[in-house]
Scaffold this motif. Structure first.
Motif, PDB file in Angstrom:
ATOM      1  N   ASP A  81       4.246  25.321   4.178  1.00 48.67           N
ATOM      2  CA  ASP A  81       5.452  25.134   3.390  1.00 48.67           C
ATOM      3  C   ASP A  81       6.633  25.798   4.083  1.00 48.67           C
ATOM      4  O   ASP A  81       6.485  26.886   4.665  1.00 48.67           O
ATOM      5  CB  ASP A  81       5.259  25.723   1.989  1.00 48.67           C
ATOM      6  N   ILE A  82       7.787  25.151   4.032  1.00 49.73           N
ATOM      7  CA  ILE A  82       8.982  25.664   4.708  1.00 49.73           C
ATOM      8  C   ILE A  82       9.326  27.084   4.260  1.00 49.73           C
ATOM      9  O   ILE A  82       9.668  27.936   5.073  1.00 49.73           O
ATOM     10  CB  ILE A  82      10.191  24.727   4.476  1.00 49.73           C
ATOM     11  N   ASP A  83       9.222  27.356   2.950  1.00 51.66           N
ATOM     12  CA  ASP A  83       9.616  28.679   2.457  1.00 51.66           C
ATOM     13  C   ASP A  83       8.441  29.649   2.303  1.00 51.66           C
ATOM     14  O   ASP A  83       8.600  30.728   1.750  1.00 51.66           O
ATOM     15  CB  ASP A  83      10.400  28.563   1.152  1.00 51.66           C
ATOM     16  N   GLY A  84       7.266  29.259   2.796  1.00 47.00           N
ATOM     17  CA  GLY A  84       6.107  30.145   2.751  1.00 47.00           C
ATOM     18  C   GLY A  84       5.321  30.090   1.454  1.00 47.00           C
ATOM     19  O   GLY A  84       4.390  30.865   1.263  1.00 47.00           O
ATOM     20  N   SER A  85       5.682  29.189   0.552  1.00 41.02           N
ATOM     21  CA  SER A  85       4.935  29.045  -0.695  1.00 41.02           C
ATOM     22  C   SER A  85       3.526  28.547  -0.410  1.00 41.02           C
ATOM     23  O   SER A  85       3.279  27.903   0.607  1.00 41.02           O
ATOM     24  CB  SER A  85       5.638  28.047  -1.630  1.00 41.02           C
ATOM     25  N   SER A  86       2.637  28.831  -1.337  1.00 42.39           N
ATOM     26  CA  SER A  86       1.259  28.367  -1.187  1.00 42.39           C
ATOM     27  C   SER A  86       1.177  26.862  -1.329  1.00 42.39           C
ATOM     28  O   SER A  86       1.964  26.238  -2.039  1.00 42.39           O
ATOM     29  CB  SER A  86       0.378  29.014  -2.252  1.00 42.39           C
ATOM     30  N   LEU A  87       0.210  26.281  -0.634  1.00 40.10           N
ATOM     31  CA  LEU A  87      -0.094  24.865  -0.752  1.00 40.10           C
ATOM     32  C   LEU A  87      -1.277  24.714  -1.699  1.00 40.10           C
ATOM     33  O   LEU A  87      -2.148  25.581  -1.760  1.00 40.10           O
ATOM     34  CB  LEU A  87      -0.449  24.287   0.616  1.00 40.10           C
ATOM     35  N   TYR A  88      -1.298  23.611  -2.422  1.00 40.00           N
ATOM     36  CA  TYR A  88      -2.402  23.296  -3.326  1.00 40.00           C
ATOM     37  C   TYR A  88      -2.828  21.861  -3.063  1.00 40.00           C
ATOM     38  O   TYR A  88      -1.975  20.988  -2.910  1.00 40.00           O
ATOM     39  CB  TYR A  88      -1.971  23.448  -4.791  1.00 40.00           C
ATOM     40  N   GLY A  89      -4.117  21.621  -2.996  1.00 38.69           N
ATOM     41  CA  GLY A  89      -4.589  20.286  -2.664  1.00 38.69           C
ATOM     42  C   GLY A  89      -4.390  20.025  -1.184  1.00 38.69           C
ATOM     43  O   GLY A  89      -4.095  20.926  -0.402  1.00 38.69           O
ATOM     44  N   SER A  90      -4.530  18.775  -0.799  1.00 42.28           N
ATOM     45  CA  SER A  90      -4.375  18.397   0.600  1.00 42.28           C
ATOM     46  C   SER A  90      -3.176  17.481   0.782  1.00 42.28           C
ATOM     47  O   SER A  90      -3.084  16.443   0.127  1.00 42.28           O
ATOM     48  CB  SER A  90      -5.642  17.685   1.095  1.00 42.28           C
ATOM     49  N   ALA A  91      -2.280  17.850   1.687  1.00 42.14           N
ATOM     50  CA  ALA A  91      -1.129  16.995   1.995  1.00 42.14           C
ATOM     51  C   ALA A  91      -1.588  15.681   2.624  1.00 42.14           C
ATOM     52  O   ALA A  91      -0.893  14.668   2.533  1.00 42.14           O
ATOM     53  CB  ALA A  91      -0.161  17.720   2.920  1.00 42.14           C
ATOM     54  N   LEU A  92      -2.758  15.693   3.237  1.00 42.51           N
ATOM     55  CA  LEU A  92      -3.287  14.465   3.844  1.00 42.51           C
ATOM     56  C   LEU A  92      -3.527  13.383   2.795  1.00 42.51           C
ATOM     57  O   LEU A  92      -3.485  12.187   3.111  1.00 42.51           O
ATOM     58  CB  LEU A  92      -4.565  14.762   4.621  1.00 42.51           C
ATOM     59  N   ASP A  93      -3.758  13.788   1.545  1.00 50.09           N
ATOM     60  CA  ASP A  93      -3.923  12.803   0.469  1.00 50.09           C
ATOM     61  C   ASP A  93      -2.643  11.996   0.251  1.00 50.09           C
ATOM     62  O   ASP A  93      -2.695  10.863  -0.232  1.00 50.09           O
ATOM     63  CB  ASP A  93      -4.318  13.484  -0.844  1.00 50.09           C
ATOM     64  N   ASP A  94      -1.493  12.587   0.599  1.00 53.36           N
ATOM     65  CA  ASP A  94      -0.203  11.905   0.449  1.00 53.36           C
ATOM     66  C   ASP A  94       0.215  11.165   1.714  1.00 53.36           C
ATOM     67  O   ASP A  94       1.362  10.736   1.838  1.00 53.36           O
ATOM     68  CB  ASP A  94       0.887  12.917   0.076  1.00 53.36           C
ATOM     69  N   ALA A  95      -0.713  11.027   2.654  1.00 55.41           N
ATOM     70  CA  ALA A  95      -0.450  10.306   3.906  1.00 55.41           C
ATOM     71  C   ALA A  95      -1.647   9.421   4.233  1.00 55.41           C
ATOM     72  O   ALA A  95      -2.296   9.580   5.274  1.00 55.41           O
ATOM     73  CB  ALA A  95      -0.173  11.295   5.032  1.00 55.41           C
ATOM     74  N   PRO A  96      -1.960   8.468   3.344  1.00 56.10           N
ATOM     75  CA  PRO A  96      -3.183   7.683   3.523  1.00 56.10           C
ATOM     76  C   PRO A  96      -3.226   6.852   4.805  1.00 56.10           C
ATOM     77  O   PRO A  96      -4.310   6.524   5.293  1.00 56.10           O
ATOM     78  CB  PRO A  96      -3.223   6.797   2.281  1.00 56.10           C
ATOM     79  N   ASN A  97      -2.086   6.515   5.375  1.00 61.13           N
ATOM     80  CA  ASN A  97      -2.063   5.701   6.592  1.00 61.13           C
ATOM     81  C   ASN A  97      -1.974   6.527   7.874  1.00 61.13           C
ATOM     82  O   ASN A  97      -1.887   5.972   8.965  1.00 61.13           O
ATOM     83  CB  ASN A  97      -0.918   4.698   6.543  1.00 61.13           C
ATOM     84  N   TYR A  98      -1.990   7.842   7.733  1.00 62.93           N
ATOM     85  CA  TYR A  98      -1.937   8.715   8.899  1.00 62.93           C
ATOM     86  C   TYR A  98      -3.281   8.680   9.618  1.00 62.93           C
ATOM     87  O   TYR A  98      -4.326   8.846   9.010  1.00 62.93           O
ATOM     88  CB  TYR A  98      -1.594  10.144   8.473  1.00 62.93           C
ATOM     89  N   GLN A  99      -3.249   8.446  10.910  1.00 59.95           N
ATOM     90  CA  GLN A  99      -4.455   8.424  11.731  1.00 59.95           C
ATOM     91  C   GLN A  99      -4.700   9.835  12.261  1.00 59.95           C
ATOM     92  O   GLN A  99      -4.160  10.221  13.300  1.00 59.95           O
ATOM     93  CB  GLN A  99      -4.293   7.432  12.892  1.00 59.95           C
ATOM     94  N   ARG A 100      -5.485  10.600  11.538  1.00 57.56           N
ATOM     95  CA  ARG A 100      -5.736  11.998  11.868  1.00 57.56           C
ATOM     96  C   ARG A 100      -6.521  12.119  13.174  1.00 57.56           C
ATOM     97  O   ARG A 100      -7.526  11.444  13.364  1.00 57.56           O
ATOM     98  CB  ARG A 100      -6.511  12.658  10.737  1.00 57.56           C
ATOM     99  N   HIS A 101      -6.068  13.000  14.053  1.00 53.52           N
ATOM    100  CA  HIS A 101      -6.773  13.276  15.305  1.00 53.52           C
ATOM    101  C   HIS A 101      -7.709  14.460  15.080  1.00 53.52           C
ATOM    102  O   HIS A 101      -7.279  15.523  14.647  1.00 53.52           O
ATOM    103  CB  HIS A 101      -5.781  13.593  16.426  1.00 53.52           C
ATOM    104  N   GLU A 102      -8.978  14.243  15.401  1.00 56.90           N
ATOM    105  CA  GLU A 102      -9.964  15.302  15.236  1.00 56.90           C
ATOM    106  C   GLU A 102     -10.770  15.413  16.522  1.00 56.90           C
ATOM    107  O   GLU A 102     -11.882  14.917  16.631  1.00 56.90           O
ATOM    108  CB  GLU A 102     -10.878  15.016  14.062  1.00 56.90           C
ATOM    109  N   TYR A 103     -10.155  16.047  17.510  1.00 62.27           N
ATOM    110  CA  TYR A 103     -10.850  16.290  18.779  1.00 62.27           C
ATOM    111  C   TYR A 103     -11.995  17.262  18.508  1.00 62.27           C
ATOM    112  O   TYR A 103     -11.818  18.222  17.769  1.00 62.27           O
ATOM    113  CB  TYR A 103      -9.876  16.854  19.802  1.00 62.27           C
ATOM    114  N   PRO A 104     -13.137  17.021  19.101  1.00 62.11           N
ATOM    115  CA  PRO A 104     -14.295  17.904  18.803  1.00 62.11           C
ATOM    116  C   PRO A 104     -14.057  19.360  19.039  1.00 62.11           C
ATOM    117  O   PRO A 104     -13.355  19.868  19.711  1.00 62.11           O
ATOM    118  CB  PRO A 104     -15.392  17.399  19.737  1.00 62.11           C
TER     119      PRO A 104
END
Length: 104
Positions: A81-104
């Motif tokens: 978060d920009i102001d350092g607030s805690s995150l809750y849940g996954s931001a990835l849930d709000d980016a369903p078309n994002y092709q996540r890179h997961e290098y081993p």
């Protein structure tokens, strides 16, 4: 960095794991951090193109130190978060078309 469940408050969320930066010689901490920043910034732009959540996130990263460099460790890109607030849940849930890179 300690791994926590996304259902609990957290400061960072791993959103991409990129291939090692490469090169036969460790370029020094400053150059490694700069290279990791460039790679994660590019990945963050791709994430934002698919993201429909609140515009309060920014990218961060863990760049390899010298030992990790020679062990070909990946670059880990995080959301926070920009102001350092805690995150809750996954931001990835709000980016369903994002092709996540997961290098081993």
């Amino acid at each position: 960095m300690e791994r926590v469940d996304c259902d609990t408050a957290h400061q960072y969320e791993l959103f991409a794991t990129l291939p090692p930066l490469g090169g036969s010689q460790y370029p020094g901490r400053k150059a490694a951090k700069s290279d990791a920043d460039d790679k994660c910034s590019e990945e963050f732009i791709a994430f934002l193109d698919a993201y429909s959540g609140p515009e309060t996130l920014r990218a961060s990263h863990l760049a390899p130190d010298e030992e990790e460099w020679y062990a070909d460790e990946s670059v880990q890109c995080y959301l926070k978060d920009i102001d350092g607030s805690s995150l809750y849940g996954s931001a990835l849930d709000d980016a369903p078309n994002y092709q996540r890179h997961e290098y081993p």
